[in-house]
Design a protein around this motif. Sequence first.
Motif, short mmCIF file in Angstrom:
data_model
loop_
_atom_site.label_atom_id
_atom_site.label_comp_id
_atom_site.label_asym_id
_atom_site.label_seq_id
_atom_site.Cartn_x
_atom_site.Cartn_y
_atom_site.Cartn_z
N VAL A 11 0.89 -1.16 0.00
CA VAL A 11 0.00 0.00 0.00
C VAL A 11 0.93 1.21 0.00
O VAL A 11 1.87 1.26 0.79
CB VAL A 11 -0.92 0.02 1.24
N ILE A 12 0.67 2.15 -0.90
CA ILE A 12 1.50 3.34 -0.98
C ILE A 12 0.94 4.38 -0.02
O ILE A 12 -0.24 4.72 -0.09
CB ILE A 12 1.52 3.92 -2.42
N GLY A 13 1.78 4.88 0.88
CA GLY A 13 1.33 5.86 1.85
C GLY A 13 0.30 5.25 2.79
O GLY A 13 0.38 4.08 3.16
N SER A 14 -0.69 6.05 3.16
CA SER A 14 -1.70 5.59 4.10
C SER A 14 -2.76 4.71 3.44
O SER A 14 -3.50 4.01 4.12
CB SER A 14 -2.40 6.80 4.75
N GLY A 15 -2.86 4.78 2.12
CA GLY A 15 -3.91 4.03 1.42
C GLY A 15 -5.28 4.66 1.58
O GLY A 15 -6.30 4.04 1.29
N PRO A 34 -17.37 5.43 -3.50
CA PRO A 34 -15.91 5.50 -3.30
C PRO A 34 -15.46 4.79 -2.03
O PRO A 34 -16.16 4.78 -1.02
CB PRO A 34 -15.63 7.00 -3.23
N ARG A 35 -14.30 4.17 -2.15
CA ARG A 35 -13.65 3.48 -1.03
C ARG A 35 -12.17 3.85 -1.04
O ARG A 35 -11.64 4.30 -2.03
CB ARG A 35 -13.79 1.96 -1.17
N THR A 36 -11.49 3.57 0.05
CA THR A 36 -10.06 3.85 0.10
C THR A 36 -9.29 2.85 -0.77
O THR A 36 -9.76 1.73 -1.00
CB THR A 36 -9.50 3.78 1.53
N VAL A 37 -8.14 3.28 -1.24
CA VAL A 37 -7.27 2.40 -2.03
C VAL A 37 -6.96 1.14 -1.21
O VAL A 37 -7.00 0.02 -1.74
CB VAL A 37 -5.97 3.13 -2.43
N ALA A 38 -6.66 1.31 0.07
CA ALA A 38 -6.32 0.16 0.91
C ALA A 38 -7.48 -0.84 0.95
O ALA A 38 -7.26 -2.06 0.82
CB ALA A 38 -5.96 0.62 2.33
N GLU A 39 -8.71 -0.36 1.10
CA GLU A 39 -9.86 -1.28 1.13
C GLU A 39 -10.04 -1.98 -0.21
O GLU A 39 -10.29 -3.19 -0.25
CB GLU A 39 -11.15 -0.53 1.49
#
Length: 150
Positions: free
Chosen positions: A11-15, A55-60
Amino acid sequence: VARARAGRLPVIGSGAALIDTTYVDDAADALVAAVDACSPTGAHGEALVVSGGEPRTVAEILERVCAAAGAPPPRLRLPVPLARAAGTAVDAVWAATRRTDTPPLTRFLVEQLTTAHWFDQRRTREVLGWTPRVGIDEGFRRLAASYGTA
């Protein structure tokens, strides 16, 4: 998925950047709606963004894609400045060596994974008379079924 299975999907950064996905059936339906709406009095020449509107977070998103594929979720976190520098270096190496395979990381990929990508869908839905039919949860259920993990 292949990178996740190999343990090389960070995951880049916080995601935390929000992105909005679009299920393939909804994308196809939106294209048909756009063709139908393309007339001198309709959407002719107007740029519209099509997405699922959830929308969702990149991490999710990464975690759910991995889960659907039966792959381990990302365990590594790569700080943005380090990822950006690595992407820049990889871009230079690929250009200098004229490699044509897919690089493990690029500066463009870092920017895409750390920038929010979600848009107001009201105009798209108004002009096209279209709304997505496959929600994000159903989309991930279908993805898991396609991988045989459902």
